[in-house]
Design a protein around this motif. Structure first.
Motif, short mmCIF file in Angstrom:
data_model
loop_
_atom_site.label_atom_id
_atom_site.label_comp_id
_atom_site.label_asym_id
_atom_site.label_seq_id
_atom_site.Cartn_x
_atom_site.Cartn_y
_atom_site.Cartn_z
N SER A 123 -15.03 -7.19 1.83
CA SER A 123 -14.29 -5.97 1.91
C SER A 123 -12.87 -6.37 1.74
CB SER A 123 -14.82 -5.21 3.30
OG SER A 123 -14.16 -3.93 3.18
N LEU A 124 -12.26 -6.10 0.43
CA LEU A 124 -11.10 -6.37 0.45
C LEU A 124 -10.37 -5.21 -0.59
CD1 LEU A 124 -8.62 -8.53 1.07
CD2 LEU A 124 -9.14 -9.62 -0.92
N PHE A 125 -9.54 -4.57 -0.25
CA PHE A 125 -9.10 -3.30 -1.10
C PHE A 125 -7.71 -2.73 -0.82
CE2 PHE A 125 -11.55 -1.79 2.48
CZ PHE A 125 -10.75 -0.59 2.98
N PHE A 126 -7.06 -2.07 -1.62
CA PHE A 126 -5.68 -1.66 -1.35
C PHE A 126 -5.53 -0.30 -0.97
CE2 PHE A 126 -4.09 -5.42 -3.71
CZ PHE A 126 -2.93 -5.67 -2.84
N ILE A 127 -4.76 0.33 -0.18
CA ILE A 127 -4.49 1.61 0.10
C ILE A 127 -3.10 1.92 -0.15
CG2 ILE A 127 -4.71 3.64 1.68
CD1 ILE A 127 -6.98 1.89 3.27
N SER A 128 -2.81 2.91 -1.17
CA SER A 128 -1.39 3.39 -1.20
C SER A 128 -1.05 4.05 -0.14
CB SER A 128 -1.11 4.12 -2.48
OG SER A 128 -1.39 3.62 -3.64
N TRP A 129 0.27 3.82 0.39
CA TRP A 129 0.88 4.30 1.51
C TRP A 129 0.72 5.88 1.66
CZ3 TRP A 129 2.67 2.20 6.01
CH2 TRP A 129 3.19 3.15 6.88
N ALA A 130 0.21 6.49 2.67
CA ALA A 130 -0.42 7.66 2.62
C ALA A 130 -0.91 8.30 1.85
CB ALA A 130 1.01 8.52 3.19
N GLY A 131 -1.66 7.54 0.96
CA GLY A 131 -2.60 7.97 -0.20
C GLY A 131 -1.92 8.46 -1.21
N ILE A 132 -0.80 8.41 -1.59
CA ILE A 132 0.24 8.61 -2.71
C ILE A 132 0.29 7.48 -3.67
CG2 ILE A 132 2.39 9.12 -3.44
CD1 ILE A 132 3.11 10.06 -0.70
N GLU A 133 -0.41 7.50 -4.61
CA GLU A 133 -0.54 6.55 -6.16
C GLU A 133 0.61 6.52 -6.75
OE1 GLU A 133 -2.76 4.35 -6.18
OE2 GLU A 133 -4.44 4.87 -4.95
N ASN A 134 1.53 5.90 -6.47
CA ASN A 134 2.62 5.49 -7.74
C ASN A 134 3.40 4.46 -7.30
OD1 ASN A 134 4.98 5.94 -5.61
ND2 ASN A 134 4.36 8.09 -5.47
N ASP A 135 4.22 3.77 -8.11
CA ASP A 135 4.72 2.67 -7.95
C ASP A 135 6.11 2.49 -7.02
OD1 ASP A 135 6.51 4.00 -9.68
OD2 ASP A 135 6.53 2.49 -11.22
N LYS A 136 6.41 3.53 -6.26
CA LYS A 136 7.64 3.88 -5.62
C LYS A 136 7.22 3.96 -4.16
CE LYS A 136 10.40 4.38 -9.00
NZ LYS A 136 11.50 3.26 -9.52
N THR A 137 5.96 3.60 -3.86
CA THR A 137 5.54 3.50 -2.46
C THR A 137 4.87 1.99 -2.26
OG1 THR A 137 3.47 4.65 -3.04
CG2 THR A 137 5.19 5.85 -2.19
N PRO A 138 4.84 1.47 -1.06
CA PRO A 138 4.13 0.13 -0.84
C PRO A 138 2.56 0.55 -0.84
CG PRO A 138 5.08 1.13 1.12
CD PRO A 138 5.52 1.96 -0.01
N LYS A 139 1.78 -0.64 -0.75
CA LYS A 139 0.42 -0.53 -0.67
C LYS A 139 0.05 -1.49 0.63
CE LYS A 139 -0.46 0.14 -5.58
NZ LYS A 139 -1.40 -0.28 -6.47
N ILE A 140 -1.22 -1.06 1.19
CA ILE A 140 -1.47 -1.73 2.22
C ILE A 140 -2.86 -2.45 1.79
CG2 ILE A 140 -2.76 -1.78 4.67
CD1 ILE A 140 -0.82 0.13 5.67
N LEU A 141 -3.06 -3.80 2.03
CA LEU A 141 -4.40 -4.77 1.52
C LEU A 141 -5.18 -4.74 2.85
CD1 LEU A 141 -5.87 -6.24 -0.42
CD2 LEU A 141 -4.80 -8.20 0.40
N VAL A 142 -6.35 -3.98 2.89
CA VAL A 142 -7.23 -4.00 4.14
C VAL A 142 -8.35 -5.29 3.61
CG1 VAL A 142 -8.76 -2.66 5.59
CG2 VAL A 142 -6.73 -1.67 4.39
N ASP A 143 -8.18 -6.05 4.63
CA ASP A 143 -9.10 -7.15 4.35
C ASP A 143 -10.11 -7.44 5.76
OD1 ASP A 143 -10.52 -9.74 3.97
OD2 ASP A 143 -8.87 -10.76 4.15
N SER A 144 -11.39 -7.16 5.49
CA SER A 144 -12.24 -6.72 6.77
C SER A 144 -13.02 -8.31 6.94
CB SER A 144 -13.29 -6.09 6.26
OG SER A 144 -14.58 -6.09 7.38
N THR A 145 -12.60 -8.82 8.21
CA THR A 145 -13.29 -10.48 8.42
C THR A 145 -14.60 -9.75 9.17
OG1 THR A 145 -12.17 -10.31 10.47
CG2 THR A 145 -11.01 -11.19 8.63
#
Length: 326
Positions: free
Chosen positions: A222-244
Motif C-alpha cells: 500500500s504505497l500511494f501519493f496524496i496531494s496536500w489538502a487534496g488539491i491536485e496541482n504542481d504548486k502544492t507538495p504531495k505526501i507519500l503514504v507507505d503502509s508497513t
C-alpha cells in the motif's frame, strides 16, 4: 493406447482417484490464490481510501489551525506596537521573538513593505529564508530552501506598520517532526516537492527509504501519493503514504487453510467413496477369480464357493445378481 488398458479395476480406480485428487488440488490452489489476492487487494484499496480521507482532513485541519495562529500572531504584534521600525522597536521585536523561541507555529518570519522590500527578518534557526512569490489574491505559498532541502508553507498577513500597511510573512517548516506527529502506527509518511522527498516521519534516514520504496513498489504494498489538502496541482507538495502493516491474509495462513481443505477432501472422498469403491472392486475381483477357477477346473469346488461368497457379500445389487445367476 489408454493408460488404463490391460490394468485391473483396482489399479484403474487408484489412478482415477489420484488424478481426481490432483485436479481438485490444482483447482483449490488456483481459486484459493485468486481469493487470497482479491481479499488483500480489497484490503489495500480500503486502506488507501481511508488513509486518503484521514490525511486530507488532517491537512485541512492543520491549515485552519495555522491560519488562526497567523492571524492571532499578527494581532499580538500590532497590539505590542513593535512595528514602526525605529531602531528601538526593532530591538524590542527581536528580543520578543527570541523569547518566544521555537514555541510558536512560525519560528521564522519576515516583514516586507507593500513594494516587497524587506524591513525585518527573524530566523529562529539558520534557515536562510528564501524569497516568496505570491500570485494576485494569494495569501499562502510554498517555497523551498534548496540549500537545505527544506520546504516552508508561507502565510502572508496584511499588517499595520505604524505609518502604512505592510506584509507579515510567516514561515512554517514542513519538517520531519510534523510528519512524525500526524502519522499513525504501521504507516510511514514522506513529503515530496517537485518529485523529490524533503521530509519524512522517519527522519533523515526516511528520505532514502522513501525513494527506495517508490522504486521497488509491488502490487501487494500500500504505497500511494496524496496531494496536500487534496488539491491536485504542481504548486502544492504531495505526501507519500507507505503502509508497513502485514497483508490481511498471511500467505502462510493461506497455505495452511488450503492444505487443510485438501486433507478434508481426501478424507471425505475416502470415507464416502473410497471404502465403498474398494469393497466393490474386491467383490468384482473375487467374482473374476471364481470364473477363472471354474474355467480351469470345470467344477464348482470349495475355492469357487469361497470367491462367490466374497463377491455376494450379502448385498442386493448387480454383483450379487451375477453371483446368484452363476
Amino acid at each position: 493406447m489408454s493408460i488404463y488398458e490391460n490394468q485391473s479395476v483396482l489399479i484403474q480406480a487408484k489412478y482415477r482417484f489420484l488424478f481426481a485428487f490432483f485436479v481438485f488440488g490444482l483447482l483449490a490452489i488456483l481459486f484459493g490464490f485468486l481469493f487470497y489476492q482479491k481479499i488483500n487487494a480489497d484490503a489495500l484499496e480500503s486502506h488507501r481510501i481511508n488513509a486518503s480521507r484521514h490525511y486530507i482532513k488532517v491537512m485541512a485541519d492543520l491549515e485552519r489551525r495555522w491560519g488562526r495562529a497567523a492571524f492571532n500572531f499578527k494581532i499580538r504584534l500590532e497590539s505590542e506596537k513593535f512595528l514602526d521600525f525605529s531602531s528601538k522597536n526593532s530591538d524590542k521585536l527581536q528580543v520578543y521573538l527570541t523569547a518566544q523561541g521555537g514555541s510558536t507555529e512560525f519560528p521564522s518570519l519576515r516583514i516586507d513593505d507593500l513594494n516587497g522590500r524587506t524591513l525585518f527578518s527573524y530566523e529562529y534557526s539558520p534557515d536562510s529564508l528564501p524569497k516568496v512569490l505570491f500570485l494576485p489574491g494569494q495569501d499562502t505559498a510554498w517555497v523551498l530552501n534548496p540549500d537545505k532541502n527544506k520546504l516552508f508553507l508561507v502565510i502572508r498577513q496584511l499588517i499595520w506598520l505604524g505609518n502604512e500597511n505592510g506584509y507579515l510573512l510567516l514561515f512554517h517548516p514542513m519538517d520531519h517532526a510534523l510528519l512524525n506527529q500526524i502519522s499513525y502506527p504501521e504507516t510511514q509518511l514522506s513529503l515530496w516537492w517537485n518529485d523529490k522527498p524533503v521530509a519524512s516521519s522517519e527522519g533523515e534516514h526516511g528520505l532514502s527509504m522513501a525513494k527506495l520504496s517508490l522504486e521497488n513498489v509491488g502490487k501487494d504494498r500500500s504505497l500511494f501519493f496524496i496531494s496536500w489538502a487534496g488539491i491536485e496541482n504542481d504548486k502544492t507538495p504531495k505526501i507519500l503514504v507507505d503502509s508497513t502493516s502485514r497483508p490481511s491474509v498471511d500467505l502462510r495462513q493461506f497455505a495452511i487453510v488450503i492444505t487443510a481443505i485438501l486433507c478434508l477432501f481426501l478424507l471425505s472422498c475416502w470415507t464416502v467413496l473410497g471404502t465403498w469403491g474398494l469393497n466393490n472392486i474386491k467383490r468384482i475381483q473375487a467374482l473374476d477369480r471364481a470364473q477363472r477357477n471354474f474355467e480351469t477346473n470345470y467344477a464348482v469346488d470349495e475355492m469357487v464357493d469361497k470367491e462367490l461368497a466374497i463377491a455376494h457379500a450379502f448385498k442386493n445389487d448387480e454383483v450379487s445378481s451375477i453371483v446368484i445367476g452363476s
